[in-house]
Design a protein around this motif. Structure first.
Motif, PDB file in Angstrom:
ATOM      1  N   LYS A  90       0.794  -1.162   0.126  1.00 30.72           N
ATOM      2  CA  LYS A  90      -0.021  -0.178   0.016  1.00 30.72           C
ATOM      3  C   LYS A  90       0.901   1.168  -0.028  1.00 30.72           C
ATOM      4  O   LYS A  90       0.409   2.224  -0.650  1.00 30.72           O
ATOM      5  CB  LYS A  90      -0.919   0.104   1.255  1.00 30.72           C
ATOM      6  N   ILE A  91       1.876   1.329   0.855  1.00 25.74           N
ATOM      7  CA  ILE A  91       2.843   2.527   0.958  1.00 25.74           C
ATOM      8  C   ILE A  91       3.517   2.666  -0.349  1.00 25.74           C
ATOM      9  O   ILE A  91       3.609   3.658  -0.837  1.00 25.74           O
ATOM     10  CB  ILE A  91       3.935   2.240   1.892  1.00 25.74           C
ATOM     11  N   GLU A  92       3.896   1.447  -0.891  1.00 23.13           N
ATOM     12  CA  GLU A  92       4.707   1.593  -2.336  1.00 23.13           C
ATOM     13  C   GLU A  92       3.709   2.289  -3.326  1.00 23.13           C
ATOM     14  O   GLU A  92       3.943   3.356  -4.234  1.00 23.13           O
ATOM     15  CB  GLU A  92       5.271   0.434  -2.806  1.00 23.13           C
ATOM     16  N   GLU A  93       2.418   1.839  -3.328  1.00 30.42           N
ATOM     17  CA  GLU A  93       1.478   2.347  -4.247  1.00 30.42           C
ATOM     18  C   GLU A  93       1.385   3.867  -4.084  1.00 30.42           C
ATOM     19  O   GLU A  93       1.182   4.754  -5.260  1.00 30.42           O
ATOM     20  CB  GLU A  93       0.179   1.708  -4.060  1.00 30.42           C
ATOM     21  N   LEU A  94       1.253   4.219  -2.839  1.00 32.28           N
ATOM     22  CA  LEU A  94       0.835   5.741  -2.375  1.00 32.28           C
ATOM     23  C   LEU A  94       2.185   6.444  -2.836  1.00 32.28           C
ATOM     24  O   LEU A  94       1.986   7.616  -3.391  1.00 32.28           O
ATOM     25  CB  LEU A  94       0.857   5.485  -0.768  1.00 32.28           C
ATOM     26  N   LEU A  95       3.297   5.884  -2.742  1.00 36.52           N
ATOM     27  CA  LEU A  95       4.649   6.719  -3.130  1.00 36.52           C
ATOM     28  C   LEU A  95       4.412   7.071  -4.671  1.00 36.52           C
ATOM     29  O   LEU A  95       4.794   8.157  -5.101  1.00 36.52           O
ATOM     30  CB  LEU A  95       5.872   5.929  -2.823  1.00 36.52           C
ATOM     31  N   LEU A  96       4.092   5.957  -5.481  1.00 32.77           N
ATOM     32  CA  LEU A  96       3.948   6.136  -7.012  1.00 32.77           C
ATOM     33  C   LEU A  96       3.072   7.354  -7.237  1.00 32.77           C
ATOM     34  O   LEU A  96       3.361   8.104  -8.087  1.00 32.77           O
ATOM     35  CB  LEU A  96       3.645   4.819  -7.604  1.00 32.77           C
ATOM     36  N   THR A  97       1.921   7.397  -6.531  1.00 27.19           N
ATOM     37  CA  THR A  97       0.980   8.541  -6.745  1.00 27.19           C
ATOM     38  C   THR A  97       1.320   9.991  -6.160  1.00 27.19           C
ATOM     39  O   THR A  97       1.185  11.023  -6.666  1.00 27.19           O
ATOM     40  CB  THR A  97      -0.438   8.362  -5.842  1.00 27.19           C
TER      41      THR A  97
END
Lengths: 249, 277
Positions: free
Chosen positions: A183-190
């Protein structure tokens, strides 16, 4: 454009020479990963970028660090610097207060008092950190009642609430389970669209999944710095290759 | 053979610990029971008259004086102790000579018998400053007495606040003062409170330091410059005069109840503060 330009940076903890002649240009609007074995200086360099090393006794720094052209060690207001360069730590560290107050702490620190304005900032920050839907009904609850992954996203929201230009992340997922990490990795990409992100990671897959450029550190030196693809596919230095193929570290 | 030997020693150790626990609890029960048995039958309404005279030996003035002296002492000592602790824990650099001296001084101060504080208070506040036997002189003396206790427990409480909180606050661009007042101090409140409770216990139980400073007049003090006796001093007077020993025990029962109430109240406050964070 570069968010950070580092030239001839040396850092000493008392006698120990922790960073040696670092020259790096970090691009804005990108995710840059710092990788390397423990004790190689990657976290130390990260903390140099928002002057958290000032808090360490016996720490001495020489050289030049510029944030969008401004020398951050030249009588800059440290508190203003840390507002512009936010930080997320290795272990989630929400304050022992409510979820709302955690996110509002930064804006309040910088003088925002209106409840309406604070409410807007808290909501938009929690949304940006992809945790709004999970906490919107319990903003008054203690932040420590959240799970570890939620706490870390709350800490990201807290960092975003002061609208920083750069986000420093010191192994932000090393204390989390794989699902929270995802979830955090996805968040970083956004977040990449709006913020420059510099992330220290021990997880090589993580670096390849999310970062645009990668710097490999060893014993206080930058061994290799290039686009992530290049570093992982065609490393120029033998030591980089040894590290990323798991031969040491 | 080896096995059996270990077993005997285990049984022996078990017996010793059991015995020690039993003696400790037994002594406590004996003490409380003794006071209750001797004191409760003498809890008469006259003991709770608003004004003291040598017939009713009312404890109400002493009870009120105890509360007043405790509050005044805390008002003086807690801010001083807490801010000194903030200096030691948050501002002083590591290896600072002054800090080592302050630590050693407080440690020494907390080991000094209370009668020495009483003597000092008597000479300094009562005589030299000319305050006379008074609530203020008594409270000032007691506040010096509890200062090391408050300071040390506050310092420990501040030090046990995780550094990650401080980093989090600094990382958001908060200054030192804001970090200490908004993040560190609130997290340390339960620990500071524990020290304050201990201090209240010492105040309520103190006699020697007060006889020289607050005097022994059994009245509800009308001003801070009047003399007053706390419950403990009151008990001491009753028993040393020898005329009202039974009432002395009844007073002890009340003192016991007061102490239990203080502990229960502070435990509840600490719990509530803990829950809020």
């Amino acid at each position: 454009m570069n968010c950070f330009e580092i030239k001839g940076l040396n850092l000493y903890y008392d006698k120990f020479h922790a960073l040696k002649n670092i020259d790096l240009e970090l691009e804005s609007g990108k995710i840059t990963a710092f990788i390397g074995p423990s004790g190689c200086g990657k976290s130390t360099l990260l903390k140099t970028l928002n002057r958290m090393n000032d808090l360490v006794e016996g720490c001495r720094i020489t050289g030049d660090v510029r944030l969008f052209g401004e020398d951050i060690y030249d009588d800059t207001d440290v508190n203003l610097l840390r507002r512009r360069v936010g930080m997320v730590f290795q272990k989630p560290n929400p304050f022992p207060m409510s979820i709302f107050d955690n996110v509002a702490y930064g804006p309040r620190t910088h003088g925002i008092k209106s409840r309406f304005e604070l409410g807007e900032i808290v909501e938009s920050s929690l949304r940006a950190a992809a945790i709004w839907d999970e906490v919107k009904d319990r903003l008054k609850k203690p932040a420590l009642s959240l799970s570890g992954g939620q706490q870390q996203r709350l800490c990201i929201a807290r960092a975003l609430a002061v609208s920083p230009e750069v986000l420093l992340m010191d192994e932000p997922t090393s204390a989390l389970d794989p699902i929270s990490t995802g979830k955090i990795e996805e968040l970083l990409l956004t977040l990449r669209e709006k913020y420059s992100i510099i992330i220290v990671t021990h997880n090589m897959q993580q670096a390849t999944r999310i970062s645009d450029s990668t710097a490999f550190f060893l014993l206080g030196e930058v061994i290799e710095y290039d686009s992530t693809e290049t570093v992982f596919a065609m490393p120029r230095d033998q030591r980089t290759e040894d590290y990323i193929t798991g031969r040491f570290g | 053979m080896m096995r059996r030997k270990r077993k005997t020693s285990e049984i022996l150790l078990g017996a010793v610990t059991w015995f020690a626990a039993a003696v400790t609890i037994g002594l406590l029960l004996l003490l409380v029971g003794f006071i209750l048995v001797r004191g409760v039958p003498h809890l008469k309404p006259s003991l709770f008259a608003l004004h003291y005279n040598s017939d009713n030996v009312s404890l109400v003035p002493a009870l009120i004086s105890t509360i007043v002296i405790a509050i005044v002492s805390l008002v003086i000592a807690v801010p001083l102790g807490v801010f000194a602790a903030i200096y030691l824990a948050e501002y002083a650099r590591r290896g600072n000579r002054a800090v080592a001296v302050i630590r050693m001084t407080t440690e020494t101060l907390s080991g000094i018998p209370s009668i020495v504080y009483g003597l000092f208070g008597g000479l300094f506040f009562v005589v030299f400053l000319g305050w006379g036997y008074s609530v203020l002189a008594g409270a000032a003396t007691l506040s010096i007495m509890i200062l090391p206790l408050v300071m040390r427990s506050a310092e420990e409480a501040l030090k046990s606040v995780p550094d990650t909180y401080r980093e989090g606050s600094f990382g958001l661009g908060a200054g030192k003062l804001r970090t200490v007042l908004r993040i560190v101090l609130p997290s340390a409140v339960p620990g500071i409170l524990a020290g304050v409770i201990l201090a209240v216990g010492r105040i309520v139980g103190e006699t020697a330091a007060l006889i020289y400073t607050a005097g022994t007049v059994a009245q509800i003090p009308g001003s801070p410059m009047q003399s007053a006796r706390t419950l403990s001093v009151h008990m001491y007077s009753l028993s040393s005069e020898g005329l009202h020993t039974d009432e002395g025990y009844a007073t002890a029962v009340v003192l016991l109840v007061v102490v239990v109430l203080i502990n229960a109240l502070s435990a509840r406050i600490a719990k509530r503060l803990g829950r809020r964070s």
